[in-house]
Write an enzyme that holds these catalytic residues in place. Structure first.
Site, PDB file in Angstrom:
ATOM      1  N   CYS A  98       6.205  -0.331   7.002  1.00 43.20           N
ATOM      2  CA  CYS A  98       5.817   0.834   6.203  1.00 43.20           C
ATOM      3  C   CYS A  98       6.987   1.208   5.291  1.00 43.20           C
ATOM      4  O   CYS A  98       8.134   1.196   5.740  1.00 43.20           O
ATOM      5  CB  CYS A  98       5.500   1.998   7.143  1.00 43.20           C
ATOM      6  SG  CYS A  98       5.063   3.521   6.288  1.00 43.20           S
ATOM      7  N   LEU A  99       6.698   1.527   4.025  1.00 49.47           N
ATOM      8  CA  LEU A  99       7.772   1.896   3.100  1.00 49.47           C
ATOM      9  C   LEU A  99       8.498   3.164   3.555  1.00 49.47           C
ATOM     10  O   LEU A  99       9.639   3.397   3.166  1.00 49.47           O
ATOM     11  CB  LEU A  99       7.211   2.090   1.682  1.00 49.47           C
ATOM     12  CG  LEU A  99       6.726   0.826   0.959  1.00 49.47           C
ATOM     13  CD1 LEU A  99       6.134   1.180  -0.394  1.00 49.47           C
ATOM     14  CD2 LEU A  99       7.839  -0.195   0.801  1.00 49.47           C
ATOM     15  N   GLY A 150       0.833  -1.195   0.000  1.00 49.07           N
ATOM     16  CA  GLY A 150       0.000   0.000   0.000  1.00 49.07           C
ATOM     17  C   GLY A 150       0.867   1.244   0.000  1.00 49.07           C
ATOM     18  O   GLY A 150       2.007   1.208   0.462  1.00 49.07           O
ATOM     19  N   GLN A 154       3.220   9.918   0.895  1.00 51.41           N
ATOM     20  CA  GLN A 154       4.522   9.242   0.999  1.00 51.41           C
ATOM     21  C   GLN A 154       5.439   9.550  -0.177  1.00 51.41           C
ATOM     22  O   GLN A 154       6.638   9.319  -0.091  1.00 51.41           O
ATOM     23  CB  GLN A 154       4.331   7.724   1.110  1.00 51.41           C
ATOM     24  CG  GLN A 154       3.738   7.293   2.442  1.00 51.41           C
ATOM     25  CD  GLN A 154       3.575   5.791   2.486  1.00 51.41           C
ATOM     26  OE1 GLN A 154       2.574   5.258   2.015  1.00 51.41           O
ATOM     27  NE2 GLN A 154       4.564   5.105   3.023  1.00 51.41           N
ATOM     28  N   GLU A 156      -2.915   2.909   5.533  1.00 53.39           N
ATOM     29  CA  GLU A 156      -2.781   3.987   4.539  1.00 53.39           C
ATOM     30  C   GLU A 156      -3.649   5.178   4.924  1.00 53.39           C
ATOM     31  O   GLU A 156      -3.257   6.330   4.744  1.00 53.39           O
ATOM     32  CB  GLU A 156      -3.146   3.480   3.132  1.00 53.39           C
ATOM     33  CG  GLU A 156      -2.280   2.341   2.600  1.00 53.39           C
ATOM     34  CD  GLU A 156      -0.790   2.582   2.762  1.00 53.39           C
ATOM     35  OE1 GLU A 156      -0.343   3.735   2.648  1.00 53.39           O
ATOM     36  OE2 GLU A 156      -0.060   1.600   3.029  1.00 53.39           O
TER      37      GLU A 156
HETATM   38 NI    NI Z   1       2.971   3.266   5.556  1.00 49.95          NI
END
Ligand code: NI
Length: 181
Positions: free
Chosen positions: A105-106, A61, A66, A148
């Site tokens: 999380c990225l 996601g 981001q 998200e």
């Molecule tokens: Ni995230």
């Protein structure tokens, strides 16, 4: 200069090249996203770019904030599930039943924390064609949507941990960051 400003002037290919996943420490990540006013060709270009980045990083996601665009939209792609787009979403119902899961999380590469969240949710949003929809989600999809959704309010999964656990993870994160340099 903020990517959101450039977005109006630059050709899409340049936007794609400039798109980077913001990581912890970026003030933008903590901003509240603003509603998407028009769902148009530009929105779809942004979504295409976001799906490419998501795929490249092997994530499930990604929220627009981001990649530096504080807009209320996010995407999901979980395993064999279809690509999903949520524009101006609202989570309108959550189950009382909670479940825990090791979430990552990225924007916080290399760390994971066990986060409790409602098991099931009902979400209302618009898709990439500008069509409103309501859907019920369960399991991993419900979790990714909630994760998200939190990004749109400037929240990160580490905010949900106890102070002790958060500090422990942040120490690990800093260590990892230094070792990569
Ligand atoms: Ni995230």
């Amino acid at each position: 200069m903020r990517l959101i400003i450039l977005f109006n002037y630059l050709p899409f290919i340049l936007i794609l090249l400039l798109m980077r996943i913001l990581t912890l420490g970026s003030e933008t990540l903590r901003e509240k996203s603003a509603p998407v006013k028009n769902i148009d060709g530009e929105t779809n270009k942004l979504l295409t770019g976001m799906f490419e980045i998501l795929d490249k990083h092997g994530g499930v996601g990604l929220a627009a904030i981001q990649v530096g665009l504080p807009l209320r939209l996010f995407i999901t792609k979980i395993g064999n599930d279809t690509q999903r787009v949520f524009i101006n979403p609202s989570i309108i119902e959550t189950s009382e039943e909670l479940t825990g899961y090791e979430e990552g999380c990225l924007s916080l590469p290399g760390i994971w924390g066990n986060i409790m969240r409602p098991k099931m949710i009902r979400v209302q949003a618009w898709n990439e064609k500008g069509k409103p929809f309501t859907m019920d989600a369960d399991g991993i999809l419900a979790r990714v949507i909630q994760h998200e959704y939190d990004h749109l309010g400037g929240a990160l999964f580490i905010d949900k941990l106890s102070e002790g656990k958060r500090e422990q993870l942040l120490k690990k994160y800093e260590k990892l960051k230094k070792s990569k340099k």
